[in-house]
Design a protein around this motif. Structure first.
Motif, short mmCIF file in Angstrom:
data_model
loop_
_atom_site.label_atom_id
_atom_site.label_comp_id
_atom_site.label_asym_id
_atom_site.label_seq_id
_atom_site.Cartn_x
_atom_site.Cartn_y
_atom_site.Cartn_z
N ALA A 1 0.61 25.14 40.41
CA ALA A 1 1.89 24.63 39.90
C ALA A 1 3.04 25.07 40.79
N LEU A 2 3.99 24.18 40.96
CA LEU A 2 5.18 24.49 41.76
C LEU A 2 6.40 24.77 40.89
N VAL A 3 6.34 24.39 39.61
CA VAL A 3 7.42 24.64 38.66
C VAL A 3 6.80 25.10 37.35
N GLY A 4 7.37 26.16 36.80
CA GLY A 4 6.97 26.66 35.49
C GLY A 4 8.20 26.78 34.61
N ASP A 5 8.04 27.43 33.46
CA ASP A 5 9.15 27.51 32.51
C ASP A 5 10.36 28.24 33.07
N ARG A 6 10.17 29.25 33.89
CA ARG A 6 11.31 29.98 34.45
C ARG A 6 12.12 29.10 35.41
N LEU A 7 11.43 28.33 36.24
CA LEU A 7 12.15 27.47 37.17
C LEU A 7 12.79 26.30 36.44
N ALA A 8 12.13 25.78 35.42
CA ALA A 8 12.74 24.71 34.62
C ALA A 8 14.00 25.23 33.93
N ALA A 9 13.97 26.47 33.46
CA ALA A 9 15.15 27.07 32.83
C ALA A 9 16.28 27.23 33.85
N LEU A 10 15.93 27.60 35.08
CA LEU A 10 16.95 27.67 36.14
C LEU A 10 17.59 26.30 36.36
N ALA A 11 16.75 25.26 36.42
CA ALA A 11 17.26 23.90 36.61
C ALA A 11 18.24 23.54 35.50
N ARG A 12 17.84 23.79 34.28
CA ARG A 12 18.70 23.49 33.12
C ARG A 12 19.99 24.30 33.17
N ASP A 13 19.87 25.60 33.36
CA ASP A 13 21.03 26.50 33.31
C ASP A 13 21.99 26.30 34.47
N ASN A 14 21.49 25.82 35.60
CA ASN A 14 22.32 25.68 36.80
C ASN A 14 22.81 24.25 37.03
N GLY A 15 22.63 23.39 36.03
CA GLY A 15 23.23 22.07 36.09
C GLY A 15 22.50 21.03 36.91
N TRP A 16 21.20 21.18 37.09
CA TRP A 16 20.41 20.14 37.74
C TRP A 16 20.10 19.06 36.71
N ALA A 17 20.17 17.81 37.11
CA ALA A 17 19.84 16.71 36.18
C ALA A 17 18.35 16.71 35.88
N GLY A 18 17.55 17.04 36.89
CA GLY A 18 16.11 17.04 36.70
C GLY A 18 15.38 17.41 37.97
N VAL A 19 14.06 17.48 37.81
CA VAL A 19 13.16 17.83 38.91
C VAL A 19 12.01 16.83 38.89
N ILE A 20 11.70 16.28 40.06
CA ILE A 20 10.55 15.39 40.22
C ILE A 20 9.60 16.08 41.16
#
Length: 160
Positions: free
Chosen positions: A72-91
């Motif tokens: 895996a390249l993204v887990g819950d911690r990185l998804a939380a970073l995306a959410r908290d830092n204002g990323w619209a999403g990750v593909i």
């Protein structure tokens, strides 16, 4: 707020590339869009973390993981970073993990699948380079629009 759907964008822009890979939705936000930022890595997520630690400003992080399903390249911690830092999403052209937790997060996450195995941590790869996968050329600064029907890429923001 502007209303859009990938199917409608495709109708109005039949020349625009549509990702041919079957990306599954994992985040609670199944429709998202924004300017593209890219990371090209292989089974190593250090640069993914580095990107998501930055202010996202509504961007979409496109991760070219070579389509690997071995980790895996993204887990819950990185998804939380995306959410908290204002990323619209990750593909992710690869896998994620912690999918049950990510499903509860108000962030867009699309990937080919899941893998419980973590990636290596060597810091190898490239940031903000044009990448090609799923029949699409993903260029930094172009726009990705993603919903439950798929992903389309435009070189400028969609305007009705």
């Amino acid at each position: 707020m502007e209303s859009w759907a990938v199917a409608d964008i495709s109708d109005q822009h039949p020349e625009a590339p549509i990702a041919v890979a079957s990306f599954a939705d994992y985040g609670a936000k199944t429709a998202f869009f924004g300017p593209i930022s890219t990371v090209k890595v292989f089974e190593d997520n250090v640069l993914v973390r580095s990107a998501l630690e930055e202010p996202g400003g509504g961007r979409v992080l496109v991760v070219d993981g070579g389509g690997s399903r071995r980790c895996a390249l993204v887990g819950d911690r990185l998804a939380a970073l995306a959410r908290d830092n204002g990323w619209a999403g990750v593909i992710v052209y690869g896998c994620i993990r912690d999918s049950a937790v990510i499903r509860t997060m108000d962030v867009g996450v699309k990937a080919l699948g899941t893998s419980p195995k973590r990636s290596v941590k060597r810091g190898e790869g490239h940031r903000d380079v044009t990448v090609d996968f799923a029949g699409v050329r993903w260029s930094p600064g172009h726009y990705a629009y993603a919903d439950s029907d798929g992903v389309i890429v435009l070189d400028a923001p969609f305007a009705r």
